[in-house]
Scaffold this motif. Structure first.
Motif, PDB file in Angstrom:
ATOM      1  N   HIS A   1       3.992 -10.665   6.685  1.00 18.04           N
ATOM      2  CA  HIS A   1       5.276 -11.159   6.173  1.00 18.04           C
ATOM      3  C   HIS A   1       6.488 -10.722   6.980  1.00 18.04           C
ATOM      4  CE1 HIS A   1       6.419  -7.260   4.199  1.00 18.04           C
ATOM      5  NE2 HIS A   1       5.110  -7.074   4.261  1.00 18.04           N
ATOM      6  N   LYS A   2       6.256  -9.954   8.065  1.00 17.88           N
ATOM      7  CA  LYS A   2       7.417  -9.518   8.852  1.00 17.88           C
ATOM      8  C   LYS A   2       7.536 -10.448  10.068  1.00 17.88           C
ATOM      9  CE  LYS A   2       6.735  -4.919   6.973  1.00 17.88           C
ATOM     10  NZ  LYS A   2       7.714  -4.079   6.314  1.00 17.88           N
TER      11      LYS A   2
ATOM     12  N   GLY B   1       5.821   0.720  16.086  1.00 16.50           N
ATOM     13  CA  GLY B   1       7.289   0.660  16.045  1.00 16.50           C
ATOM     14  C   GLY B   1       7.793   1.279  14.761  1.00 16.50           C
TER      15      GLY B   1
ATOM     16  N   ASN C   1      -2.303  -6.899   3.084  1.00 18.07           N
ATOM     17  CA  ASN C   1      -1.090  -6.473   3.825  1.00 18.07           C
ATOM     18  C   ASN C   1      -1.481  -5.311   4.742  1.00 18.07           C
ATOM     19  OD1 ASN C   1      -1.242  -4.213   2.036  1.00 18.07           O
ATOM     20  ND2 ASN C   1      -0.054  -5.337   0.533  1.00 18.07           N
ATOM     21  N   ALA C   2      -0.519  -4.690   5.375  1.00 15.14           N
ATOM     22  CA  ALA C   2      -0.850  -3.575   6.276  1.00 15.14           C
ATOM     23  C   ALA C   2      -1.369  -2.366   5.495  1.00 15.14           C
ATOM     24  CB  ALA C   2       0.379  -3.172   7.084  1.00 15.14           C
TER      25      ALA C   2
ATOM     26  N   ASN D   1       9.751   1.987  11.508  1.00 14.67           N
ATOM     27  CA  ASN D   1      10.522   1.154  10.581  1.00 14.67           C
ATOM     28  C   ASN D   1      11.826   1.825  10.166  1.00 14.67           C
ATOM     29  OD1 ASN D   1       8.693   2.951   9.181  1.00 14.67           O
ATOM     30  ND2 ASN D   1       9.472   2.096   7.293  1.00 14.67           N
TER      31      ASN D   1
ATOM     32  N   HIS E   1       4.390   5.467   8.377  1.00 17.92           N
ATOM     33  CA  HIS E   1       4.755   4.962   7.054  1.00 17.92           C
ATOM     34  C   HIS E   1       3.820   5.627   6.038  1.00 17.92           C
ATOM     35  CE1 HIS E   1       4.916   1.734   3.937  1.00 17.92           C
ATOM     36  NE2 HIS E   1       6.083   1.426   4.464  1.00 17.92           N
TER      37      HIS E   1
HETATM   38  C1  LIG Z   1       5.537   0.737   9.851  1.00 15.57           C
HETATM   39  C2  LIG Z   1       5.059   0.141   8.569  1.00 15.57           C
HETATM   40  N1  LIG Z   1       3.786   0.329   8.210  1.00 15.57           N
HETATM   41  C3  LIG Z   1       3.290  -0.201   7.085  1.00 15.57           C
HETATM   42  C4  LIG Z   1       4.079  -0.958   6.252  1.00 15.57           C
HETATM   43  C5  LIG Z   1       3.491  -1.526   5.022  1.00 15.57           C
HETATM   44  O1  LIG Z   1       3.474  -2.910   5.074  1.00 15.57           O
HETATM   45  P1  LIG Z   1       3.022  -3.724   3.813  1.00 15.57           P
HETATM   46  O2  LIG Z   1       4.015  -3.389   2.733  1.00 15.57           O
HETATM   47  O3  LIG Z   1       3.112  -5.137   4.228  1.00 15.57           O
HETATM   48  O4  LIG Z   1       1.681  -3.266   3.447  1.00 15.57           O
HETATM   49  C6  LIG Z   1       5.418  -1.175   6.582  1.00 15.57           C
HETATM   50  C7  LIG Z   1       6.301  -1.927   5.696  1.00 15.57           C
HETATM   51  O5  LIG Z   1       7.484  -1.762   5.641  1.00 15.57           O
HETATM   52  C8  LIG Z   1       5.920  -0.608   7.780  1.00 15.57           C
HETATM   53  O6  LIG Z   1       7.176  -0.789   8.158  1.00 15.57           O
END
Ligand SMILES: Cc1ncc(COP(=O)(O)O)c(C=O)c1O
Length: 402
Positions: A205-206, A153, A77-78, A155, A103
């Motif tokens: 997944h987004k 962007g 994931n990110a 969140n 984040h």
């Molecule tokens: C700006 C941002 N970075 C990172 C993440 C983390 O993504 P993931 O939970 O898929 O690792 C999110 C998830 O909401 C996010 O909105």
């Protein structure tokens, strides 16, 4: 169906996904769900073709180096990708510039390196409209700055940052520039070369319309990311260390092939629908939401006076109420799913002054929302705000003595 769930939490994960994504995930996993790159039989090659085809496709999608698609590396994931990047780029003595819009998947690895790894960090605030000023980034850069990381962007407040301008500044100063595209990939066009981006992190997944459990990095050719993990790659097993070549350099163990299938089908869906059109559709609904909410007394909206360079994410609070209580009422009384709290982005809330009221209520619109969903959200907020105002008046009224 009456009283069906209205899902306005697409910034957490896009849901539902397009039908072709569900179908292809299932069909591919059933027909060719074998371990790619490990053996030479036909099915294994078929799985490998899908995986490597997706590297090429996504490298092009992000405007990376198309002659080096192996530098599109998949992880979970990110968060996983950002950890690989941050730990793999920074060393003791380095300085990193990042922002208050990040984040926790950036804030926490950076803070760990500051606390335990001899790294220095500067968190640049955003302006009153929710944008990071390129000049503020320029001013934060020091002689030992190795890396600038900017969330493309937000969140929480939905603002989209001027990556091309910031990228130009980083290139002029010979500093690496990275972005987190978790909220923008799939709705905002991205071109790493045009934006002078060196590394990009994404999650599947987004708005990319893939599945949970897949994300990754796109790394330009001139960038070297140190390996911070090691293990099986299916290649050159006699070598006692992890392979230095991409993609193995940043990939460990069996890939998430269900996720690869989902992300491939997500790419098909994005190509068919066009991300400009997808974004325009969401922004039309976002404008309707903001226009409606703006009229309601006692509602505070954050950073959405103008919706240019904005995602379809809108954060608010209601006078006299905690964000969590508003979310509970939306859920219980109106069957509307939002997200409340700090949204894993505590510095945004610190800067907005919303930590004390436990964050905000976030409405995030996706591809499958409709105008009636937005009408229902506005109606619900209007009723909750009126209830809150009335409660305040009742509470504050002096007792009546006859
Ligand atoms: C700006 C941002 N970075 C990172 C993440 C983390 O993504 P993931 O939970 O898929 O690792 C999110 C998830 O909401 C996010 O909105």
């Amino acid at each position: 169906m009456e009283n069906a769930l209205i899902y306005l939490d697409n910034a957490a994960t896009a849901w539902p996904k397009p039908e072709n994504v569900y179908r292809f995930m299932m069909d591919f996993y059933r027909a060719a769900g074998v371990n790619p790159g490990r053996s030479g039989f036909d099915l294994c090659l078929e799985a490998g073709t899908l995986l490597d085809g997706l590297r090429k496709r996504m490298t092009k999608f992000f405007g990376g180096d198309e002659d080096a698609p192996e530098r599109l590396c998949f992880g979970y994931n990110a968060t996983d990708a950002l950890n690989l990047m941050i730990y793999g780029l920074l060393s003791a003595g380095d300085h990193v510039v990042t922002t208050n819009l990040e984040h926790n998947s950036v804030i926490r690895p950076v803070n760990h390196l500051v606390r335990d790894g001899g790294v220095q960090a500067t968190f640049v605030p955003f302006n009153g409209a929710g944008f990071v000023e390129p000049d503020a980034i320029a001013k934060a850069i020091r002689p030992n700055t190795k890396l600038v990381i900017v969330n493309h962007g937000s969140n929480v407040i939905g603002t989209v940052q001027p990556l091309a301008e910031i990228g130009r500044i980083c290139r002029e100063r010979d500093v690496l520039f990275a972005t987190d595209t978790s909220q923008t990939a799939g709705v905002i066009p991205i071109n790493m070369k045009a934006m002078n981006l060196d590394v990009l992190a994404f999650t599947g997944h987004k708005a990319l319309m893939g599945s949970m459990g897949i994300g990754g990095l796109c790394v330009r050719k001139h960038v070297t990311i140190r390996q911070t993990r090691s293990g099986g790659t299916g290649v050159n097993s006699v070598y006692p260390y992890h392979l230095e070549e991409y993609p193995w350099r940043l990939e460990y163990g069996t890939p998430n092939m269900v996720g690869v299938a989902a992300l491939s089908a997500g790419q098909d869906w994005l190509a068919e629908n066009g991300i400009e059109k997808i974004h325009a559709r969401e922004m039309k609904l976002a404008q309707k939401l903001v226009d409606g909410l703006r009229e309601i007394e006692g509602v505070h909206l954050y950073c959405c006076d103008r919706l240019e360079n904005h995602l379809s994410t809108v954060a608010l609070n209601i006078d006299g109420m905690e964000a969590g209580d508003v979310g509970t009422m939306l859920d219980m009384d109106y069957n509307i799913a939002t997200r409340t709290g700090l949204h894993c982005a505590p510095l945004v809330h610190k800067q907005l002054g919303t930590v004390e009221i436990h964050g905000s209520v976030r409405f995030s619109i996706g591809q499958f929302n409709t105008e009636p969903d937005i009408d229902a959200a506005i109606h619900a907020v209007r009723e909750i705000a009126a209830w809150s105002a009335q409660r305040k008046t009742t509470r504050q009224s002096p007792p009546v003595h006859n």
